[in-house]
Design an enzyme around this catalytic site. Structure first.
Site, mmCIF file in Angstrom:
data_model
loop_
_atom_site.group_PDB
_atom_site.id
_atom_site.type_symbol
_atom_site.label_atom_id
_atom_site.label_comp_id
_atom_site.label_asym_id
_atom_site.label_seq_id
_atom_site.Cartn_x
_atom_site.Cartn_y
_atom_site.Cartn_z
ATOM 1 N N HIS A 1 7.135 3.116 11.490
ATOM 2 C CA HIS A 1 7.617 4.350 10.877
ATOM 3 C C HIS A 1 6.578 5.452 11.112
ATOM 4 O O HIS A 1 5.373 5.187 11.076
ATOM 5 C CB HIS A 1 7.811 4.107 9.373
ATOM 6 C CG HIS A 1 8.558 5.178 8.662
ATOM 7 N ND1 HIS A 1 7.986 6.402 8.367
ATOM 8 C CD2 HIS A 1 9.825 5.227 8.176
ATOM 9 C CE1 HIS A 1 8.869 7.143 7.729
ATOM 10 N NE2 HIS A 1 9.996 6.461 7.596
ATOM 11 N N LEU B 1 0.846 -1.190 0.000
ATOM 12 C CA LEU B 1 0.000 0.000 0.000
ATOM 13 C C LEU B 1 0.884 1.242 0.000
ATOM 14 O O LEU B 1 1.662 1.456 0.915
ATOM 15 C CB LEU B 1 -0.931 0.005 1.213
ATOM 16 C CG LEU B 1 -2.100 1.006 1.139
ATOM 17 C CD1 LEU B 1 -3.201 0.596 2.096
ATOM 18 C CD2 LEU B 1 -1.676 2.437 1.444
#
Length: 378
Positions: free
Chosen positions: A229, A125
């Protein structure tokens, strides 16, 4: 915005995404032959009749209808770890106890494993930065669940997502830096590219095979175990709202968490609604015509095809549950390759604006979603 299966004409855009996403995005690497093969494998997977999940790989692209540009990608691996091992570290604790000395110590360890072999993985994605707009990321994430809901025989009972772990702007991973210094003298970009291309022999040959005591790791390495992240936090929140949970399995290279859910309990699958389409033109006789200015619930709608799959977003649909009919503008039906009375499936992404009447009703299990959009998820 229309989501469709990837085609060979999308190769330049896919290569641009592989470059933009940077190190750590292991499901796409900047290699022409790899990307060509990835596209062909996806095309073959959509075209293949399937009764149980195997090595199929489904890659979708999000297309801007006005310009024809590719805004992003999203994908599903039907059954991972069959042709190439899928490695993780599992976080657990061991206890050292001496009754004679009356000493007790509990320490955390990482054990390499192949726990998720055979599971379905949602992956790849990525929403390109210049195409960030409201709900684009949601559509890229949710469309995979609409496809699974319509074709459950193609997917495993357990669905996982490997979330991108912590790395800096230069592509340096604190977790990998420690492993590199002590075990594998390759930089982070190199190992992620090797892994993404399926060259995982070095893992079995060079990575430590015995439990890693995390108190021996550097402080920066310990701090990022199980962390995502910063750009991936909204995607993780969205998956958690779908029912995904982290159960202690982390990535071998950046320490990012893997989350899992039972396929049929994922909220957007359990709450998706199969329906019949009524394409509404100006002169169509309808049971319940909404005012032209009305804004209903935000729906993700998909046709029920596999090879010819299409999905999009709209607030211009009216669901009539008593008739099992979803009324949509004729132009939108055409963009989804839906004829009048064709079968479709939808899921609600957001309620109607405050003060306006909602015209849709979805199934159970709907969860309020985070408002923040995202670049990439995993």
């Amino acid at each position: 915005m229309i989501i469709r299966p990837i085609a060979h004409q999308d190769l330049p855009a896919l290569q641009a995404i592989a470059i933009e996403s940077g190190p750590g995005f292991t499901s796409l690497i900047d290699d022409h032959e790899f990307l060509v093969n990835r596209i062909q494998h996806s095309i073959d997977s959509f075209a293949c009749p399937v009764q149980s999940p195997g090595q199929q790989s489904y890659l979708f692209v999000l297309e801007d209808e006005a310009s024809g540009e590719i805004m992003g990608t999203t994908g599903i691996e039907a059954s991972v770890g069959l042709s190439s091992p899928l490695y993780h570290y599992h976080r657990s604790r061991v206890v050292h106890h001496s009754r004679e000395l009356d000493l007790f110590n509990s320490v955390e360890v990482l054990n390499m494993c192949n726990h998720y072999t055979g599971c379905t993985e949602i992956c790849t994605l990525y929403l390109r930065p210049r195409f960030r707009r409201a709900h684009a990321g949601k559509l890229l994430s949710k469309v995979r669940f609409l496809f699974m809901a319509q074709h459950p025989q193609r997917f495993a009972d357990t669905v996982i997502a490997e979330m991108r772990g912590v790395s800096d702007g230069a592509g340096e991973s604190p977790f990998w830096n420690w492993l590199q210094a002590h075990f594998v003298d390759l930089d982070f970009a190199t190992v992620t590219q090797l892994s993404g291309a399926g060259n995982k022999g070095f893992i079995a040959e060079l990575m430590p095979k015995y439990p890693l005591y995390t108190n021996l790791l550097s402080e920066p390495a310990r701090a990022v175990i199980g962390q995502v992240h910063p750009d991936t936090r909204p995607a993780l929140a969205m998956l958690e709202a779908e029912g995904f949970r982290h159960k202690g399995y982390v990535d071998l290279f950046d320490g990012g968490p893997t989350v899992e859910a039972e396929r049929d309990q994922i909220h957007s699958i359990a709450g998706s609604v199969p329906c019949r389409i009524q394409a509404i033109a100006r002169d169509t006789a309808v049971l319940n015509r909404a005012p032209a200015s009305a804004q209903g619930d935000l729906l993700a709608i998909a046709n029920t095809r596999c090879e010819g799959f299409r999905a999009t977003l709209t607030r211009q649909a009216v669901y009539l549950p008593e008739h099992d009919v979803l009324q949509v503008p004729a132009a939108l039906a055409r963009s989804l390759n839906l004829d009048d009375s064709a079968q479709a499936r939808f899921v609600r992404l957001a309620p109607a604006a405050i003060g306006r009447q909602s015209h849709t009703r979805t199934g159970p299990g709907q969860t309020r979603q985070p408002r923040q959009e995202f670049r990439y998820a995993l």
